[in-house]
Design an enzyme around this catalytic site. Structure first.
Site: not given
Length: 148
Positions: A8, A66, A68, A99, A135
């Site tokens: 963004d 974006c 954050t 993992h 996993h």
């Protein structure tokens, strides 16, 4: 490997830097789905574009960005078949691949510096899934949650 990338307006500069890092790898093709300028856009739309390419088999992995990394990672994880990992350090990037077999990397343009972001991306693209039985079992359980 093909990696699709999108951001963004809050991570446009970080996307440019990440594309430079990805260009270091001759065996990685990239597709940039935007945004391409500083005009405000909604990060769920970008997550949908990136993740849609993965779920349709048009890309192997994706990178979403974006301000954050939080919003776009939440949006990406709403899409069936996506395992997006928000990573702000190299260890998390490595573990998300080893993992969790994360197929999408999320980062924040306003919280992750270019230097650390480059190291995160380099680690994430070069780390393979461990194929460990525990996993695989855990990933199967995570992905089954999509159907509940």
């Amino acid at each position: 490997m093909k990696i699709v990338i999108g951001c963004d307006h809050g991570a446009l500069e970080l996307k440019k830097e990440v594309l430079k890092v990805l260009a270091e790898f001759k065996d990685i093709a990239t597709e940039d789905v935007g945004t391409f300028d500083a005009e405000s856009v909604d990060y769920p739309d970008i997550a949908e574009k990136v993740c849609g390419k993965i779920t349709k088999g048009e890309a192997d992995r994706g990178i979403v960005l974006c301000g954050t990394g939080i919003g776009i990672s939440i949006a990406a994880n709403k899409i069936k078949g996506i395992r997006a990992a928000l990573c702000g350090d190299v260890f998390s990037a490595r573990m998300s691949r080893e993992h969790n077999d994360a197929n999408v990397l999320a980062m924040g343009g306003r919280v992750t510096g270019f230097g650390p972001a480059g190291e995160i991306v380099r680690t994430w693209v070069t780390t393979e899934f461990s194929q460990g039985e525990r996993h695989i079992r855990r990933i199967e359980k995570m992905m089954a949650l999509e159907n509940k």
